[in-house]
Design an enzyme around this catalytic site. Structure first.
Site, PDB file in Angstrom:
ATOM      1  N   LYS A  22       0.834  -1.207   0.000  1.00  0.00           N
ATOM      2  CA  LYS A  22       0.000   0.000   0.000  1.00  0.00           C
ATOM      3  C   LYS A  22       0.870   1.259   0.000  1.00  0.00           C
ATOM      4  CE  LYS A  22      -1.626   1.529   4.097  1.00  0.00           C
ATOM      5  NZ  LYS A  22      -1.421   2.950   4.418  1.00  0.00           N
ATOM      6  N   ASN A  23       1.895   1.260   0.862  1.00  0.00           N
ATOM      7  CA  ASN A  23       2.682   2.481   1.021  1.00  0.00           C
ATOM      8  C   ASN A  23       3.586   2.768  -0.171  1.00  0.00           C
ATOM      9  OD1 ASN A  23       1.447   2.846   3.419  1.00  0.00           O
ATOM     10  ND2 ASN A  23       3.208   2.322   4.705  1.00  0.00           N
ATOM     11  N   CYS A 116      -4.708  12.340  13.152  1.00  0.00           N
ATOM     12  CA  CYS A 116      -5.418  11.115  12.798  1.00  0.00           C
ATOM     13  C   CYS A 116      -5.307  10.131  13.947  1.00  0.00           C
ATOM     14  CB  CYS A 116      -4.899  10.533  11.501  1.00  0.00           C
ATOM     15  SG  CYS A 116      -3.323   9.751  11.662  1.00  0.00           S
ATOM     16  N   ARG A 121      -0.336  14.381  12.523  1.00  0.00           N
ATOM     17  CA  ARG A 121       0.404  14.090  11.298  1.00  0.00           C
ATOM     18  C   ARG A 121       0.854  15.437  10.721  1.00  0.00           C
ATOM     19  NH1 ARG A 121      -0.593   8.344  10.081  1.00  0.00           N
ATOM     20  NH2 ARG A 121       0.604   8.460   8.176  1.00  0.00           N
ATOM     21  N   ASP A 306       4.970   0.321  11.751  1.00  0.00           N
ATOM     22  CA  ASP A 306       3.727  -0.331  11.318  1.00  0.00           C
ATOM     23  C   ASP A 306       3.648  -1.800  11.748  1.00  0.00           C
ATOM     24  OD1 ASP A 306       2.942   2.023  10.197  1.00  0.00           O
ATOM     25  OD2 ASP A 306       3.345   1.452   8.130  1.00  0.00           O
ATOM     26  N   ARG A 398      -8.195  -0.723   5.056  1.00  0.00           N
ATOM     27  CA  ARG A 398      -7.322   0.324   4.503  1.00  0.00           C
ATOM     28  C   ARG A 398      -5.998  -0.257   4.051  1.00  0.00           C
ATOM     29  NH1 ARG A 398      -8.003   5.739   8.061  1.00  0.00           N
ATOM     30  NH2 ARG A 398      -6.639   6.449   6.424  1.00  0.00           N
TER      31      ARG A 398
HETATM   32  C1  UD1 Z   1       4.539   6.629   6.207  1.00  0.00           C
HETATM   33  C2  UD1 Z   1       3.661   5.409   6.045  1.00  0.00           C
HETATM   34  C3  UD1 Z   1       3.183   4.921   7.399  1.00  0.00           C
HETATM   35  C4  UD1 Z   1       4.375   4.681   8.321  1.00  0.00           C
HETATM   36  C5  UD1 Z   1       5.273   5.908   8.375  1.00  0.00           C
HETATM   37  C6  UD1 Z   1       6.547   5.689   9.157  1.00  0.00           C
HETATM   38  C7  UD1 Z   1       2.653   5.812   3.895  1.00  0.00           C
HETATM   39  C8  UD1 Z   1       1.427   6.083   3.120  1.00  0.00           C
HETATM   40  N1  UD1 Z   1       2.528   5.765   5.226  1.00  0.00           N
HETATM   41  O1  UD1 Z   1       3.726   7.642   6.796  1.00  0.00           O
HETATM   42  O2  UD1 Z   1       2.458   3.708   7.210  1.00  0.00           O
HETATM   43  O3  UD1 Z   1       3.901   4.408   9.618  1.00  0.00           O
HETATM   44  O4  UD1 Z   1       5.651   6.302   7.034  1.00  0.00           O
HETATM   45  O5  UD1 Z   1       7.261   4.637   8.622  1.00  0.00           O
HETATM   46  O6  UD1 Z   1       3.717   5.574   3.346  1.00  0.00           O
HETATM   47  N2  UD1 Z   1       6.673  14.281  10.634  1.00  0.00           N
HETATM   48  C9  UD1 Z   1       6.794  15.612  10.957  1.00  0.00           C
HETATM   49  N3  UD1 Z   1       6.628  16.535   9.955  1.00  0.00           N
HETATM   50  C10 UD1 Z   1       6.355  16.196   8.674  1.00  0.00           C
HETATM   51  C11 UD1 Z   1       6.218  14.834   8.349  1.00  0.00           C
HETATM   52  C12 UD1 Z   1       6.387  13.886   9.361  1.00  0.00           C
HETATM   53  O7  UD1 Z   1       7.035  15.957  12.109  1.00  0.00           O
HETATM   54  O8  UD1 Z   1       6.223  17.086   7.833  1.00  0.00           O
HETATM   55  C13 UD1 Z   1       6.830  13.248  11.688  1.00  0.00           C
HETATM   56  C14 UD1 Z   1       5.540  12.461  11.938  1.00  0.00           C
HETATM   57  O9  UD1 Z   1       4.684  13.133  12.835  1.00  0.00           O
HETATM   58  C15 UD1 Z   1       6.051  11.170  12.509  1.00  0.00           C
HETATM   59  C16 UD1 Z   1       7.377  10.972  11.769  1.00  0.00           C
HETATM   60  O10 UD1 Z   1       7.735  12.262  11.256  1.00  0.00           O
HETATM   61  O11 UD1 Z   1       6.303  11.324  13.872  1.00  0.00           O
HETATM   62  C17 UD1 Z   1       7.303   9.973  10.649  1.00  0.00           C
HETATM   63  O12 UD1 Z   1       6.387  10.401   9.689  1.00  0.00           O
HETATM   64  P1  UD1 Z   1       6.535  10.035   8.155  1.00  0.00           P
HETATM   65  O13 UD1 Z   1       7.768   9.242   7.927  1.00  0.00           O
HETATM   66  O14 UD1 Z   1       6.338  11.280   7.366  1.00  0.00           O
HETATM   67  O15 UD1 Z   1       5.281   9.099   7.956  1.00  0.00           O
HETATM   68  P2  UD1 Z   1       4.228   9.146   6.778  1.00  0.00           P
HETATM   69  O16 UD1 Z   1       4.901   9.424   5.489  1.00  0.00           O
HETATM   70  O17 UD1 Z   1       3.071   9.975   7.192  1.00  0.00           O
END
Ligand code: UD1
Length: 417
Positions: A22-23, A116, A121, A306, A398
């Site tokens: 999915k990711n 969420c 997020r 995850d 999902r």
């Molecule tokens: C992706 C995955 C999700 C997985 C996560 C971490 C997808 C669709 N989802 O989510 O399943 O759990 O990676 O491996 O690929 N953060 C910030 N600022 C930002 C962006 C992120 O502070 O602008 C923080 C988040 O709050 C979190 C951490 O960084 O604590 C990791 O987030 P991120 O790696 O961005 O996860 P996603 O891409 O949302």
């Protein structure tokens, strides 16, 4: 609203093909926005999160259809640059469309993703990077209004955390930026490599994916491509947990063992025997699992956040105490309260969960509050005495394609009611 009814204590056996990730599929679908012609995406899982992305692509003007196992996407008809709030809310990962729409149309308008189930997020890293690339981004009344009338420009970006989503967003946007973009402290997840592979097939010039520094040389157009999505390492990890708690031997097919390099040792510590051959992994679980060494979630190649919930569910019935440290998301222990209803002994304080293994879980009526938490409840239900009724099944859908059918085919007693 459907629920899952699981009658526990059935041994699993046989072979299972692991679905596409999915990711990986989500950013690949977003990246098609930059391409000309028809893309053929194989191994794209059939999930509600994917449907949500397809809804966004269609709203923007893309033609999208499924033919056999493939998703066909043609983005030539794109005539919009906004995403309505109701589409944004269907999946939190819709923020990955920001860079793609901005790069393709010179503007993008969408609502702020907000918090969420698993905690806040934030998207500050996405916005900071796109601003560095010349985007003008205004945040007002819960909406993001972004413009780059003269296009984006390549620059040096250093992420303060290797965010998966921010790395993908910038990679996609940078393909159409003038000059060279360098992302330092980039995420190294296999899904980043898959996105780069797809875009490079389309004519992008991305190097370094899978390493800490990614370099993207901008191009003026991208063609379409045929691409097969990598297998889902989190679904694979969940299936390992299912086999582990039921003392079973199963074979996972269509996987990449190296993507599970941080997960396999945890199951081995628990006493499982694991054999990897090309594209396949066989797990054979002992009669009683042993406690694992401290499991700390980390960015890849560390243990994936995850996989924390399903592995924690397995630790509930291990002999001894396992400590989990959740370093990625703030609110990722919501499944523990439901596991306690099933007889688990878990204490959580902040990012730490201490799981003292019990001899047995027992069936109960439980409710999932997020995707991986739902998977944890399925794992627990499979080994519990008597019946478990799991509500909140929409979360499971999902990320897990027909999970109850996959497990039934392996011999589990699980059905939708
Ligand atoms: C992706 C995955 C999700 C997985 C996560 C971490 C997808 C669709 N989802 O989510 O399943 O759990 O990676 O491996 O690929 N953060 C910030 N600022 C930002 C962006 C992120 O502070 O602008 C923080 C988040 O709050 C979190 C951490 O960084 O604590 C990791 O987030 P991120 O790696 O961005 O996860 P996603 O891409 O949302």
């Amino acid at each position: 609203m459907s629920k899952l009814l699981v009658t526990g204590r059935r041994k699993l056996s046989g072979e299972v093909y692991v679905q596409g990730a999915k990711n990986s599929a989500l950013p690949v679908l977003a990246a098609t926005i930059l391409t000309k012609g028809e893309n053929v995406i194989f191994n794209c899982p059939d999930l509600s999160d994917i449907d949500a992305s397809v809804g966004i692509l269609r709203y923007l003007g893309c033609s999208v259809s499924r033919s056999g196992g493939a998703m066909l996407i043609n983005a030539e008809g794109i005539n919009k640059s906004d995403i309505p709030d109701e589409l944004m809310r269907k999946t939190r990962s819709s923020i990955v469309f920001l860079g793609a729409i901005l790069a393709r149309t010179g503007r993008a308008r969408m609502s702020f993703p907000g918090g969420c189930e698993i905690g806040p997020r934030p998207i500050d890293l996405h916005l900071k990077a796109l601003r560095q690339m010349g985007a003008d981004i205004r945040e007002k009344h819960g909406y993001l209004d972004c413009t780059a009338p003269n296009g984006l420009k390549g620059t040096k970006i250093t992420l303060s955390f290797p965010s998966v989503g921010a790395t993908e967003d910038v990679m996609i946007a940078a393909c159409f930026a003038r000059g060279i973009t360098t992302i330092t402290n980039a995420a190294r997840e296999p899904e980043i490599c898959d996105l780069a592979d797809f875009m490079n097939k389309c004519g992008a010039k991305i190097s370094g994916a899978g390493e800490g520094v990614i370099v993207i040389e901008g191009v003026t157009s991208l063609n379409s491509a045929s691409h097969s999505i990598i297998p889902d390492r989190i679904v694979a990890s969940t299936l390992l947990a299912c086999a582990a708690v039921t003392n079973s031997k199963i074979l996972l097919d269509g996987i990449v063992c190296s993507h599970l390099a941080s997960v396999i040792p945890v199951f081995e510590e628990a006493g499982c025997k694991i054999r990897c051959t090309t594209g396949k992994l066989e797990i054979s679980a002992p009669e009683r699992l042993r406690a694992m060494k401290t499991v700390r979630t980390m960015p890849y190649p560390g243990f994936p956040t995850d996989a924390q919930a399903p592995v924690l569910a397995a630790a509930c019935v291990a002999d001894g105490t396992t400590v989990f440290v959740e370093n990625i998301f703030e609110n990722r222990y919501r499944h523990t309260g439901e596991l306690v209803r099933m007889g688990a002994n878990i204490k959580t304080v902040g990012k730490v969960a201490v799981v003292e293994g019990v001899n047995a879980l027992y069936g109960a009526s439980v409710e999932a509050a997020d995707l991986r938490g739902a998977a944890a409840l399925v794992v627990a239900g499979l080994c519990a005495e008597s019946q478990t009724v799991i509500s909140g099944v929409k979360y499971l859908q999902r990320g897990y394609e027909n999970f109850e059918l996959t497990l039934s085919a392996l011999g589990a007693d699980i059905k939708k009611i």
